[in-house]
Design a protein around this motif. Structure first.
Motif, PDB file in Angstrom:
ATOM      1  N   VAL A 211     -10.706  -2.079 -11.751  1.00 49.40           N
ATOM      2  CA  VAL A 211      -9.920  -2.751 -10.721  1.00 49.40           C
ATOM      3  C   VAL A 211      -9.035  -1.767  -9.969  1.00 49.40           C
ATOM      4  O   VAL A 211      -8.859  -1.877  -8.749  1.00 49.40           O
ATOM      5  N   SER A 212      -8.474  -0.779 -10.656  1.00 47.00           N
ATOM      6  CA  SER A 212      -7.593   0.171  -9.969  1.00 47.00           C
ATOM      7  C   SER A 212      -8.364   1.018  -8.972  1.00 47.00           C
ATOM      8  O   SER A 212      -7.923   1.221  -7.832  1.00 47.00           O
ATOM      9  N   ASP A 213      -9.521   1.513  -9.366  1.00 45.37           N
ATOM     10  CA  ASP A 213     -10.341   2.302  -8.438  1.00 45.37           C
ATOM     11  C   ASP A 213     -10.829   1.440  -7.278  1.00 45.37           C
ATOM     12  O   ASP A 213     -10.836   1.879  -6.117  1.00 45.37           O
ATOM     13  N   ALA A 214     -11.262   0.222  -7.587  1.00 51.95           N
ATOM     14  CA  ALA A 214     -11.838  -0.643  -6.551  1.00 51.95           C
ATOM     15  C   ALA A 214     -10.816  -1.016  -5.487  1.00 51.95           C
ATOM     16  O   ALA A 214     -11.119  -0.969  -4.281  1.00 51.95           O
ATOM     17  N   LEU A 215      -9.616  -1.371  -5.899  1.00 51.15           N
ATOM     18  CA  LEU A 215      -8.627  -1.810  -4.920  1.00 51.15           C
ATOM     19  C   LEU A 215      -8.081  -0.629  -4.115  1.00 51.15           C
ATOM     20  O   LEU A 215      -7.824  -0.754  -2.912  1.00 51.15           O
ATOM     21  N   ALA A 216      -7.919   0.522  -4.761  1.00 51.09           N
ATOM     22  CA  ALA A 216      -7.513   1.712  -4.011  1.00 51.09           C
ATOM     23  C   ALA A 216      -8.596   2.102  -3.012  1.00 51.09           C
ATOM     24  O   ALA A 216      -8.299   2.507  -1.879  1.00 51.09           O
ATOM     25  N   SER A 217      -9.843   1.977  -3.404  1.00 49.06           N
ATOM     26  CA  SER A 217     -10.950   2.287  -2.506  1.00 49.06           C
ATOM     27  C   SER A 217     -10.969   1.331  -1.317  1.00 49.06           C
ATOM     28  O   SER A 217     -11.261   1.731  -0.184  1.00 49.06           O
ATOM     29  N   THR A 218     -10.656   0.061  -1.569  1.00 48.36           N
ATOM     30  CA  THR A 218     -10.596  -0.930  -0.494  1.00 48.36           C
ATOM     31  C   THR A 218      -9.487  -0.590   0.484  1.00 48.36           C
ATOM     32  O   THR A 218      -9.682  -0.637   1.712  1.00 48.36           O
ATOM     33  N   ALA A 219      -8.328  -0.231  -0.041  1.00 47.94           N
ATOM     34  CA  ALA A 219      -7.222   0.166   0.830  1.00 47.94           C
ATOM     35  C   ALA A 219      -7.580   1.424   1.617  1.00 47.94           C
ATOM     36  O   ALA A 219      -7.275   1.533   2.819  1.00 47.94           O
ATOM     37  N   ASN A 220      -8.232   2.375   0.963  1.00 52.44           N
ATOM     38  CA  ASN A 220      -8.642   3.601   1.641  1.00 52.44           C
ATOM     39  C   ASN A 220      -9.651   3.300   2.747  1.00 52.44           C
ATOM     40  O   ASN A 220      -9.573   3.873   3.849  1.00 52.44           O
ATOM     41  N   PHE A 221     -10.600   2.403   2.480  1.00 53.85           N
ATOM     42  CA  PHE A 221     -11.571   2.011   3.491  1.00 53.85           C
ATOM     43  C   PHE A 221     -10.865   1.493   4.739  1.00 53.85           C
ATOM     44  O   PHE A 221     -11.146   1.925   5.862  1.00 53.85           O
ATOM     45  N   LEU A 222      -9.926   0.562   4.554  1.00 51.43           N
ATOM     46  CA  LEU A 222      -9.242  -0.019   5.704  1.00 51.43           C
ATOM     47  C   LEU A 222      -8.417   1.020   6.447  1.00 51.43           C
ATOM     48  O   LEU A 222      -8.402   1.055   7.687  1.00 51.43           O
ATOM     49  N   ARG A 223      -7.728   1.889   5.694  1.00 48.09           N
ATOM     50  CA  ARG A 223      -6.919   2.924   6.353  1.00 48.09           C
ATOM     51  C   ARG A 223      -7.813   3.866   7.157  1.00 48.09           C
ATOM     52  O   ARG A 223      -7.494   4.230   8.305  1.00 48.09           O
ATOM     53  N   GLN A 224      -8.934   4.266   6.579  1.00 52.43           N
ATOM     54  CA  GLN A 224      -9.839   5.174   7.283  1.00 52.43           C
ATOM     55  C   GLN A 224     -10.475   4.513   8.496  1.00 52.43           C
ATOM     56  O   GLN A 224     -10.864   5.193   9.453  1.00 52.43           O
ATOM     57  N   LYS A 225     -10.570   3.201   8.478  1.00 51.89           N
ATOM     58  CA  LYS A 225     -11.133   2.468   9.614  1.00 51.89           C
ATOM     59  C   LYS A 225     -10.098   2.207  10.704  1.00 51.89           C
ATOM     60  O   LYS A 225     -10.419   1.626  11.735  1.00 51.89           O
ATOM     61  N   GLY A 226      -8.851   2.641  10.469  1.00 55.77           N
ATOM     62  CA  GLY A 226      -7.860   2.547  11.537  1.00 55.77           C
ATOM     63  C   GLY A 226      -6.670   1.662  11.255  1.00 55.77           C
ATOM     64  O   GLY A 226      -5.870   1.392  12.163  1.00 55.77           O
ATOM     65  N   TRP A 227      -6.503   1.191  10.006  1.00 59.10           N
ATOM     66  CA  TRP A 227      -5.359   0.341   9.687  1.00 59.10           C
ATOM     67  C   TRP A 227      -4.057   1.069   9.984  1.00 59.10           C
ATOM     68  O   TRP A 227      -3.872   2.234   9.614  1.00 59.10           O
TER      69      TRP A 227
END
Length: 265
Positions: A211-227
């Motif tokens: 869960v820790s890796d998955a949620l950090a990865s989700t946040a990273n995805f959104l940030r890299q997409k321009g969040w």
């Protein structure tokens, strides 16, 4: 549900002249695997990934799910009722999940700028906070849709990525996920897991079933997409448009934003 476009995915497929021959039923799958193994090896897939490919089985359940897709055509109220029950009950459940590790969610926002409500809304909507992550072997499903002629071009890079994940210890060869190869707590497609995955627990391995890796990865995805950290995320905002990178259905984006607003309260 399919989402997460791969327009920026840093994986290239082999030239069309050497591409494995797609098919529309199981009859050519074994022959395709032999051809695809040559492509995969040329793209750097190692022994573990190639063994996983050799062991892959045609997933009829994946094809059945793919053929029966109707898309998201609900009005927002119906979508929320069917998917979440109600915004208030869903948000209350998410707040209980957040209360188990408040510092972790605060750290995600500090590092990536994505509020806890957005991450929790995605986690809850995708897998019920990890309760239902799928029961189809990922390698079977992703190679099946890569072989299938309908969307081979889209799924082939994700199939290569899944085999590379096996090589890197990011994915067990028999790991199970959703019908189209989506995996982990927030249902990443393999190419995006490989590109945006984060080793949040610092154990030397990116694991989207952690869960820790998955949620950090989700946040990273959104940030890299321009969040944009600290900016609003309701409909009409820049950050709301970033949610389109996660899921192209407008009602899905609206449900995330409305849920997050209640969760963050």
């Amino acid at each position: 549900m399919l989402r997460q476009t791969i327009a920026a995915l840093a994986i290239v497929t082999a030239p069309a002249a050497t591409a494995a021959t797609c098919g529309n039923d199981s009859s050519g799958f074994e022959r395709w695997k032999q051809q695809f193994a040559q492509e995969a090896a040329a793209l750097g897939v190692g022994a573990s990934g190639l063994r996983a490919l050799a062991d892959a089985r045609y997933s009829q359940s994946t094809i059945n799910a793919d053929r029966n897709q109707t898309g998201v055509r609900y009005e927002l109220d119906d979508f929320i009722r069917i998917r979440l029950g109600s915004l208030d009950n869903f948000a209350a459940q998410a707040r209980r999940v957040k209360a188990r590790a408040p510092q972790y969610y605060a750290s995600l926002e500090q590092v990536y700028g994505v509020p806890a409500g957005i991450i929790l809304a995605i986690h809850g909507m995708e897998t019920g906070f990890g309760r239902t992550m799928g029961n189809t072997p990922v390698i079977d499903s992703i190679t099946t849709v890569a072989y299938d002629c309908r969307r081979s071009d889209f799924f082939t890079p994700h199939a290569i990525a899944a085999l590379q994940m096996v090589d890197r210890g990011m994915l067990a060869p028999d790991q199970r996920g959703a019908a189209h190869g989506e995996l982990g707590h927030t249902q990443f497609l393999p190419g995006n897991a490989l590109r945006y995955g984060v080793d949040a627990d610092a154990n030397g391995r990116i694991d989207l079933y952690s869960v820790s890796d998955a949620l950090a990865s989700t946040a990273n995805f959104l940030r890299q997409k321009g969040w944009r950290p600290g900016a609003p995320y309701q409909e009409g905002s820049h950050n709301f448009r970033v949610l389109n990178e996660w899921n192209a259905a407008t009602v899905y984006q609206q449900a995330i934003a409305l849920s997050a607003l209640r969760i963050d309260g």
